[in-house]
Design a protein around this motif. Structure first.
Motif, mmCIF file in Angstrom:
data_model
loop_
_atom_site.group_PDB
_atom_site.id
_atom_site.type_symbol
_atom_site.label_atom_id
_atom_site.label_comp_id
_atom_site.label_asym_id
_atom_site.label_seq_id
_atom_site.Cartn_x
_atom_site.Cartn_y
_atom_site.Cartn_z
ATOM 1 N N GLY A 1 0.796 -1.217 0.000
ATOM 2 C CA GLY A 1 0.000 0.000 0.000
ATOM 3 C C GLY A 1 0.825 1.261 0.000
ATOM 4 N N LEU B 1 -8.874 3.203 1.172
ATOM 5 C CA LEU B 1 -8.029 3.430 0.005
ATOM 6 C C LEU B 1 -7.876 4.925 -0.245
ATOM 7 C CD1 LEU B 1 -9.838 0.906 -2.398
ATOM 8 C CD2 LEU B 1 -7.868 0.417 -0.936
ATOM 9 N N ARG C 1 -4.016 1.195 -1.334
ATOM 10 C CA ARG C 1 -4.414 0.730 -0.011
ATOM 11 C C ARG C 1 -3.682 1.523 1.070
ATOM 12 N NH1 ARG C 1 -6.621 -4.413 1.626
ATOM 13 N NH2 ARG C 1 -6.223 -4.861 3.827
#
Length: 280
Positions: A146, A212, A225
């Motif tokens: 992420g 997100l 993410r």
């Protein structure tokens, strides 16, 4: 002849001692009485014990040498196992990163973390890529897990990134399930947790929801993410939820990252800056 006689006279005590010892040994071995057998038995046992002690010393020092050799071999094998384990973990990380790069539509440049400052005031990383690699300020930094942060300083061969767990970091975010919008920021205490702020109580947010990046940020691409909702609490004096996130990225173990080579829309940034200045 006279010289030989003088020599024998000079060593007569030693010669007599040798003669007496020879006679004693002859008498000792020729006679077979019970007393002599007992003496011979004790003598043999004593000689055997002495021989055992004498032969034990070389074995002892030999065992010490073997022990040193085994210890050295054990250290070498342990070092080799550690290097193999590290190579395996590095291979896993690189395969994940390469999978992200091959499957992503983003323009990514791989980088290694060569410096890290995880103090509560700064929380930055230094990367081994810079302007020569097409890296510029405000470019996002990500991993396969992420969002990591963004680039804030660059030189020809290096870049400094501001992490998500930095007091000055902000990013527009949304809850994947309910599409609820908010702003993610770090509270300044736990490097594994962040906060999703400005989410009104009228929208649905639950523990376990994935958060997100939203499409409203001029810097960060959408759908990166950020983390997972860890707790949702109601503020009795306000209209917003108090939402804590568990960050997707482990910043303490950060080693390999990607810089997203993208430039924000200059017209949009300028227009929103003008609007912000007008509203002040």
């Amino acid at each position: 002849m006279e010289r030989l006689l003088r020599l024998l006279v000079g060593f007569r005590e030693y010669l007599l001692l040798l003669a007496f010892l020879a006679c004693s040994l002859v008498l000792f071995f020729l006679h077979d009485t019970s007393q002599l057998r007992a003496v011979r038995g004790y003598t043999v046992g004593l000689v055997g014990s002495l021989q055992g002690y004498v032969t034990w010393l070389p074995r002892f020092f030999g065992a010490l040498r073997d022990n040193d050799d085994l210890r050295r071999t054990n250290i070498e094998l342990a070092d080799e196992v550690n290097r193999l384990r590290e190579a395996r973990l590095e291979n896993i990380r690189i395969r994940r990163l390469m999978g992200l790069k091959e499957g992503s539509p983003l323009d990514l440049v791989s980088a290694e973390v060569v410096g890290k400052d995880l103090s509560l005031q700064r929380n930055t990383v230094t990367l081994n890529v810079g302007q020569d690699d097409g890296v510029g300020v405000d470019m996002p930094i990500i991993t396969d897990r992420g969002l990591v942060g963004k680039v804030v300083l660059t030189s020809d061969g290096y870049a400094v990134g501001q992490l998500l767990v930095n007091r000055d970091f902000r990013v527009s975010a949304q809850v994947q399930r309910s599409r609820a919008l908010g702003i993610v920021r770090w509270s300044g205490s736990d490097p594994t947790r962040s906060e999703l702020t400005n989410v009104v109580k009228s929208v649905d947010v639950k523990r376990g929801d994935v958060v997100l990046t939203s499409s409203y940020s001029p810097i960060f691409p959408a759908d990166l993410r950020i983390g997972v909702v860890d707790s949702v609490q109601s503020d009795p004096d306000g209209i917003f939820w108090r939402i804590r996130l568990r960050n997707s990225v482990d910043f303490n173990r950060l080693q390999e990252v990607f810089v997203v080579r993208t430039r924000p829309d200059s017209q949009r940034v300028a227009l929103e800056a003008r609007l912000s200045a007008t509203l002040r």
